[in-house]
Every structure is written in structure tokens, then in C-alpha cells.
Design a protein around this motif. Structure first.
Motif, PDB file in Angstrom:
ATOM      1  N   PHE A  15       0.824  -1.203   0.000  1.00 30.88           N
ATOM      2  CA  PHE A  15       0.000   0.000   0.000  1.00 30.88           C
ATOM      3  C   PHE A  15       0.862   1.257   0.000  1.00 30.88           C
ATOM      4  O   PHE A  15       1.929   1.294   0.603  1.00 30.88           O
ATOM      5  N   SER A  16       0.364   2.271  -0.648  1.00 27.07           N
ATOM      6  CA  SER A  16       1.029   3.564  -0.696  1.00 27.07           C
ATOM      7  C   SER A  16       0.904   4.264   0.648  1.00 27.07           C
ATOM      8  O   SER A  16       0.026   3.947   1.458  1.00 27.07           O
ATOM      9  N   TYR A  17       1.761   5.247   0.873  1.00 30.16           N
ATOM     10  CA  TYR A  17       1.629   6.085   2.059  1.00 30.16           C
ATOM     11  C   TYR A  17       0.879   7.377   1.743  1.00 30.16           C
ATOM     12  O   TYR A  17       0.720   8.233   2.612  1.00 30.16           O
ATOM     13  N   ARG A  26      -2.517   9.201   1.212  1.00 32.90           N
ATOM     14  CA  ARG A  26      -3.859   8.939   1.717  1.00 32.90           C
ATOM     15  C   ARG A  26      -4.854   8.642   0.594  1.00 32.90           C
ATOM     16  O   ARG A  26      -5.602   7.658   0.649  1.00 32.90           O
ATOM     17  N   ARG A  65      -4.408   7.632  -2.454  1.00 35.99           N
ATOM     18  CA  ARG A  65      -4.118   6.380  -3.151  1.00 35.99           C
ATOM     19  C   ARG A  65      -4.496   5.178  -2.286  1.00 35.99           C
ATOM     20  O   ARG A  65      -4.980   4.163  -2.793  1.00 35.99           O
ATOM     21  N   ARG A  66      -4.309   5.268  -0.986  1.00 35.96           N
ATOM     22  CA  ARG A  66      -4.666   4.167  -0.100  1.00 35.96           C
ATOM     23  C   ARG A  66      -6.173   3.887  -0.131  1.00 35.96           C
ATOM     24  O   ARG A  66      -6.600   2.734  -0.036  1.00 35.96           O
ATOM     25  N   ARG A  70       0.314  -8.704   3.351  1.00 30.90           N
ATOM     26  CA  ARG A  70       1.022  -7.437   3.139  1.00 30.90           C
ATOM     27  C   ARG A  70       2.342  -7.544   3.903  1.00 30.90           C
ATOM     28  O   ARG A  70       2.387  -7.396   5.120  1.00 30.90           O
ATOM     29  N   ASP A 112      -5.824   5.894  -9.182  1.00 30.11           N
ATOM     30  CA  ASP A 112      -6.553   6.320  -7.979  1.00 30.11           C
ATOM     31  C   ASP A 112      -8.027   6.473  -8.285  1.00 30.11           C
ATOM     32  O   ASP A 112      -8.407   6.738  -9.419  1.00 30.11           O
TER      33      ASP A 112
END
Length: 278
Positions: free
Chosen positions: A173-175, A177, A179-180, A199, A278
Motif C-alpha cells: 500500500f502507498s503512504y 492517503r 491512493r490508499r 502485506r 486512484d
């Protein structure tokens, strides 16, 4: 220096320059892994805000990359570099080293074991040698294009493709927000259709685990070349397919790795779910 051909039991088959590149990658990864393992403060804490613990990790990242580039640069001064911590040079030899000195930084910060050093050598833009060093696992994953993939002296093979409902799939997962949020929507739809989702926190290890048969598949959006170069070569040499969106190579938009038979439906499902945006 040109190393002789190798291919003895427990090693990828490599000849000429590829054998030399493999030996250099193995030694550089070993040295950097030892630096990170032995140099991590035992009392390294996790701060709620940006402060000294994060600075320590950043310093370790940079120190490991400097160790790698200095070691390789002394042996092969004409080669180029692309590294996560800023190493960038074109070189004149046709060889470029793609380096992630610490893949799994948050795991490292928290004291979790799933972090690695990833080093790949590209010739004219194509990975020909890949090494992923996982010190806390006490494992080294090594691959040579056309020469196979090995872990700790054992030839690596991906699992035969299961049907989707029995597939164990890893992701990351991306950091960021926004994109998450989009990634969570993909997982929400995918999770009920597979055995389970993992994960791990290190893309290089996840890709190596596909090659070792410890995972059935892996996908992630947002990977950079240094995250995937060595691990993706290892997965391919172990029999997996790698790609991005249908018809495309692994890329920042999307990276997918799985054995033939699972790769195609998973890739199409991720395309239909919009896992690449996204």
C-alpha cells in the motif's frame, strides 16, 4: 576483471561479464545487509512525529547505498547507477546498477524482519543479474537472466497456478492517503475471491517469495525500478510471469507477478478493478 562461467549446484548459470556482475552484487548486498543488521540501534523506537528514529533510518539507508555504490564503483568505474537514495549516473559501459539499499524501511524501523537489500544489474535497460539479501531471514535470493534462480543453494520454482479462489496473494500500500483509499477498494473486491491476502512490506521479498512458491501471486501499484528490478528477475527465472497492465511491462502504474495460468486472470481482474489508478 572477467569471472569464469559458473553454474555449479546451488548457483545460477552465468558466464563472462554476467558471472562477474553476480559476484559483485552478492558481495555488495552481503556487506550492506550486515551494515544494516549490525548498525541498527537495539533501542530504536518508533516516533509519533518526524524525529530522531526516522532520521536514524534515513541515515542507515543512505549509508547502505553509499557502501554499495562505493564498492561497485571501485570495481567497475564505467558503470551507471540508479538508487533510491539518489545515486544516479549514466555510465559508459552499458551496465547500470539499480539499487534499493533498504527495501522495507518501516519494517526496519519497527524491528520487523521483512526488510532487504535489492541490487540488480541491467544491460542496455534489461535486468541480467538480481540479488535480494534478506539478513533477518538469513536468505539470499540470486538470479541471472537465462541462468535460473536460487535461494540458499536450492533452485527456486514458483508454485503451479491454483485457481483464483485458492490463491494466496500479496500486495502493498502507498503512504499517500488518496491512493490508499483507492487501493482499499480493490482489496475489498479481491479479498472474497481469493484464499487470502498478505502485506509483507518489502516488494523485493514479496517477489522473491513468489519465485520460491511461498506466495501464489503479488501485485502492487506505485513501485519504482529499484523496488522491483532484482525481485522481478528472480520471480521470472523461477518460472513466474511478470507484467503491468495487460500487454505492458511492470511499471509504477502496476506490477504483477504470478505463475502462468494465474497471472492472466489476476492481471485482467486488476485491470477491471482499476488497480492501476486512484
Amino acid at each position: 576483471m572477467t569471472a569464469p562461467a559458473t553454474g555449479e549446484p546451488g548457483r545460477p548459470t552465468a558466464a563472462g561479464e554476467d558471472a562477474e556482475l553476480l559476484e559483485i552484487a552478492l558481495e555488495a548486498a552481503r556487506k550492506a545487509g550486515a551494515l544494516l543488521r549490525d548498525g541498527r540501534p537495539a533501542d530504536l523506537g518508533v516516533a509519533a512525529t518526524k524525529s530522531s528514529p526516522i532520521d536514524v533510518v534515513t541515515e542507515m539507508d543512505i549509508a547502505a547505498e553509499k557502501l554499495i555504490t562505493s564498492f561497485i564503483g571501485r570495481l567497475r568505474p564505467q558503470d551507471g547507477f540508479l538508487g533510491e537514495e539518489g545515486a544516479s549516473s549514466e555510465g559508459t559501459s552499458g551496465i547500470r546498477w539499480v539499487i534499493d539499499p533498504l527495501d522495507g524501511t518501516v519494517n526496519y524501523l519497527y524491528g520487523l524482519p521483512s526488510w532487504s537489500v535489492s541490487i540488480a544489474a541491467e544491460r542496455d535497460g534489461e535486468a541480467v543479474v538480481g540479488v535480494v539479501e534478506a539478513p533477518m531471514r538469513r536468505e539470499t535470493y540470486q538470479a541471472v537472466k537465462g541462468g535460473g534462480a536460487y535461494v540458499e543453494g536450492v533452485r527456486a520454482h514458483c508454485r503451479p497456478a491454483p485457481d483464483m479462489e485458492h490463491a494466496l496473494i500479496a500486495t502493498g500500500f502507498s503512504y499517500l492517503r488518496e491512493r490508499r483509499v483507492a487501493m482499499a477498494e480493490v482489496v475489498k473486491v479481491l479479498l472474497p475471491q481469493v484464499r487470502d491476502i498478505r502485506r509483507g512490506g518489502s516488494a523485493a521479498i514479496d517477489l522473491a517469495d513468489v519465485g520460491c512458491g511461498r506466495l501464489d501471486a503479488y501485485y502492487e501499484r506505485g513501485l519504482h525500478p529499484w523496488d522491483m528490478a532484482a525481485g522481478a528477475l528472480f520471480a521470472r527465472e523461477a518460472g513466474a510471469l511478470t507484467g503491468g497492465r495487460p500487454g505492458l511491462a511492470p511499471a509504477e502504474e502496476l506490477t504483477v507477478a504470478a505463475p502462468p495460468g494465474l497471472f492472466e486472470p489476476l492481471q485482467q481482474m486488476l485491470e477491471d478493478l482499476g488497480a492501476w489508478h486512484d
